[in-house]
Design a protein around this motif. Structure first.
Motif, PDB file in Angstrom:
ATOM      1  N   UNK A  73       0.813  -1.225   0.000  1.00  0.00           N
ATOM      2  CA  UNK A  73       0.000   0.000   0.000  1.00  0.00           C
ATOM      3  C   UNK A  73       0.844   1.271   0.000  1.00  0.00           C
ATOM      4  N   UNK A  74       2.123   1.171   0.310  1.00  0.00           N
ATOM      5  CA  UNK A  74       2.993   2.354   0.306  1.00  0.00           C
ATOM      6  C   UNK A  74       3.655   2.600  -1.053  1.00  0.00           C
ATOM      7  N   UNK A  75       3.471   1.677  -1.985  1.00  0.00           N
ATOM      8  CA  UNK A  75       4.100   1.817  -3.296  1.00  0.00           C
ATOM      9  C   UNK A  75       3.362   2.878  -4.127  1.00  0.00           C
ATOM     10  N   UNK A  76       4.103   3.711  -4.819  1.00  0.00           N
ATOM     11  CA  UNK A  76       3.517   4.691  -5.724  1.00  0.00           C
ATOM     12  C   UNK A  76       3.060   3.984  -7.004  1.00  0.00           C
ATOM     13  N   UNK A  77       1.813   4.225  -7.385  1.00  0.00           N
ATOM     14  CA  UNK A  77       1.217   3.517  -8.517  1.00  0.00           C
ATOM     15  C   UNK A  77       0.415   4.487  -9.377  1.00  0.00           C
ATOM     16  N   UNK A  78       0.104   4.094 -10.613  1.00  0.00           N
ATOM     17  CA  UNK A  78      -0.760   4.919 -11.460  1.00  0.00           C
ATOM     18  C   UNK A  78      -2.237   4.634 -11.180  1.00  0.00           C
ATOM     19  N   UNK A  79      -3.096   5.527 -11.603  1.00  0.00           N
ATOM     20  CA  UNK A  79      -4.530   5.263 -11.609  1.00  0.00           C
ATOM     21  C   UNK A  79      -4.839   4.273 -12.722  1.00  0.00           C
ATOM     22  N   UNK A  80      -5.807   3.401 -12.515  1.00  0.00           N
ATOM     23  CA  UNK A  80      -6.226   2.476 -13.564  1.00  0.00           C
ATOM     24  C   UNK A  80      -7.681   2.100 -13.323  1.00  0.00           C
ATOM     25  N   UNK A  81      -8.307   1.573 -14.349  1.00  0.00           N
ATOM     26  CA  UNK A  81      -9.673   1.104 -14.236  1.00  0.00           C
ATOM     27  C   UNK A  81      -9.811  -0.250 -14.901  1.00  0.00           C
ATOM     28  N   UNK A  82      -9.742  -1.307 -14.113  1.00  0.00           N
ATOM     29  CA  UNK A  82      -9.801  -2.667 -14.658  1.00  0.00           C
ATOM     30  C   UNK A  82     -10.210  -3.616 -13.555  1.00  0.00           C
ATOM     31  N   UNK A  83     -11.019  -4.611 -13.895  1.00  0.00           N
ATOM     32  CA  UNK A  83     -11.411  -5.648 -12.949  1.00  0.00           C
ATOM     33  C   UNK A  83     -11.437  -6.997 -13.661  1.00  0.00           C
ATOM     34  N   UNK A  84     -11.379  -8.072 -12.894  1.00  0.00           N
ATOM     35  CA  UNK A  84     -11.554  -9.406 -13.474  1.00  0.00           C
ATOM     36  C   UNK A  84     -12.980  -9.893 -13.286  1.00  0.00           C
ATOM     37  N   UNK A  85     -13.787  -9.156 -12.545  1.00  0.00           N
ATOM     38  CA  UNK A  85     -15.174  -9.536 -12.317  1.00  0.00           C
ATOM     39  C   UNK A  85     -15.976  -9.332 -13.597  1.00  0.00           C
ATOM     40  N   UNK A  86     -16.868 -10.268 -13.883  1.00  0.00           N
ATOM     41  CA  UNK A  86     -17.706 -10.159 -15.072  1.00  0.00           C
ATOM     42  C   UNK A  86     -18.815  -9.147 -14.891  1.00  0.00           C
ATOM     43  N   UNK A  87     -19.450  -8.772 -15.992  1.00  0.00           N
ATOM     44  CA  UNK A  87     -20.590  -7.882 -15.935  1.00  0.00           C
ATOM     45  C   UNK A  87     -20.249  -6.422 -15.777  1.00  0.00           C
ATOM     46  N   UNK A  88     -18.986  -6.050 -15.938  1.00  0.00           N
ATOM     47  CA  UNK A  88     -18.566  -4.653 -15.799  1.00  0.00           C
ATOM     48  C   UNK A  88     -17.924  -4.178 -17.100  1.00  0.00           C
ATOM     49  N   UNK A  89     -18.116  -2.903 -17.393  1.00  0.00           N
ATOM     50  CA  UNK A  89     -17.455  -2.333 -18.564  1.00  0.00           C
ATOM     51  C   UNK A  89     -15.942  -2.408 -18.419  1.00  0.00           C
ATOM     52  N   UNK A  90     -15.464  -2.371 -17.161  1.00  0.00           N
ATOM     53  CA  UNK A  90     -14.024  -2.383 -16.898  1.00  0.00           C
ATOM     54  C   UNK A  90     -13.442  -3.795 -16.834  1.00  0.00           C
ATOM     55  N   UNK A  91     -14.229  -4.801 -17.180  1.00  0.00           N
ATOM     56  CA  UNK A  91     -13.750  -6.186 -17.077  1.00  0.00           C
ATOM     57  C   UNK A  91     -12.769  -6.511 -18.199  1.00  0.00           C
ATOM     58  N   UNK A  92     -11.582  -6.969 -17.832  1.00  0.00           N
ATOM     59  CA  UNK A  92     -10.583  -7.324 -18.834  1.00  0.00           C
ATOM     60  C   UNK A  92     -11.003  -8.577 -19.598  1.00  0.00           C
TER      61      UNK A  92
END
Length: 292
Positions: A73-92
């Motif tokens: 949780x202390x690591x600097x990261x980029x913003x992203x929008x992705x999930x593995x859950x089905x039924x979402x526009x953001x689902x990979x």
């Protein structure tokens, strides 16, 4: 989590085989600007409960990220929008033209720029390793967890509802014996069940026992919930996305705040809607309202 720019979403990926999508995503995330520490990007009751458990246990906290892997949780990261859950526009999974393998996806993320390895979490000097999972995330991490050695697995405790069929058979013994009786002791929603169970375990066991005896741990859990009856759960009607958007739009005429409206729809309208799904539909409703 804060809203990501389009270029950092699953929707921005091409359609293709999983190998192609994995390569494209890892390349994309390496090029994204850093936004904040991983811990600063997450919100919601589940994350707050996990943070509370880590603080009580004086333990290192990681995020299991569908976009970045196993992230300190202390690591600097980029913003992203992705999930593995089905039924979402953001689902990979929707971008993959062959059968999606969640375990292979996570293995690819762990070779990316922002992920630690399980060996870091199970490293020398660490005690029990506690993991709160939903079914989609259990399917994502189960294979890699199953490859750990017996000494590491002896310290693993998994928390979640109905995970047996989502995990390798050999990990069944790692799932702590929590069920709906937890709701009578530490109330919450189905969405934060796994984090509530983990927090209860930390309060009950993890700070009081030096030995990592799994049978003794689970016996303490059974003793704590054994005499408790699970509360009756209200049966809420299932609404489709369009219906929920209309309910949100109606509420936005007199109310504001995503948490307040979600609670109102659950308590007053009796609507069943998981928090991440509601967050997505709330954004849709707000955008429609701005256009109107």
């Amino acid at each position: 989590m804060a809203r990501a720019p389009f270029a950092a979403t699953a929707v921005s990926l091409p359609m293709g085989s999983q190998e192609v999508i994995q390569t494209a995503w890892n390349t994309k995330t390496r090029a994204l600007p850093l936004a904040a520490s991983a811990g600063a990007l997450y919100a919601g009751r589940g994350f707050a409960l996990a943070t509370q458990a880590a603080n009580i246990a004086d333990a290192k906290l990681y995020v299991l990220s569908a976009g970045l892997g196993l992230v300190d949780i202390n690591r600097q990261v980029p913003l992203y929008g992705l999930t593995v859950s089905g039924g979402h526009a953001e689902s990979v999974a929707a971008r993959v033209t062959d059968e999606f393998d969640a375990g292979a996806w996570f293995a690819s993320l762990m070779s990316g720029a922002y992920s630690d390895q399980w060996g870091d979490a199970f490293g020398q000097g660490s005690g029990r390793v506690l993991i709160a999972l939903t079914r989609p995330y259990a399917e994502m991490v189960g294979k890699s967890l199953n490859e750990l050695g017996p000494q590491a697995l002896a310290r693993l405790r998994i928390f979640g509802a109905s995970l047996a069929s989502a995990l390798p058979v050999t990990l069944a013994q790692s799932v702590a014996p929590y069920d709906d009786r937890l709701d009578a002791i530490l109330p919450g929603t189905r969405a934060d069940f796994s984090q509530r169970a983990m927090l209860h375990f930390v309060r009950l066991v993890a700070t009081k026992r030096d030995a990592y005896d799994r049978d003794a741990d689970y016996a303490a859990v059974e003793a704590a919930i054994g005499g408790v009856a699970a509360p009756d759960r209200p049966r809420r009607p299932r609404r489709n996305d369009a219906e929920i958007v209309q309910l949100i739009l109606a509420r936005l005429q007199t109310q504001s705040g995503i948490a307040r409206i979600l609670r109102a729809l659950r308590d007053e309208e009796g609507v069943a809607c998981e928090q991440s799904r509601f967050s997505r539909l709330y954004r849709v409703a707000v955008e429609q309202r701005e256009v109107a």
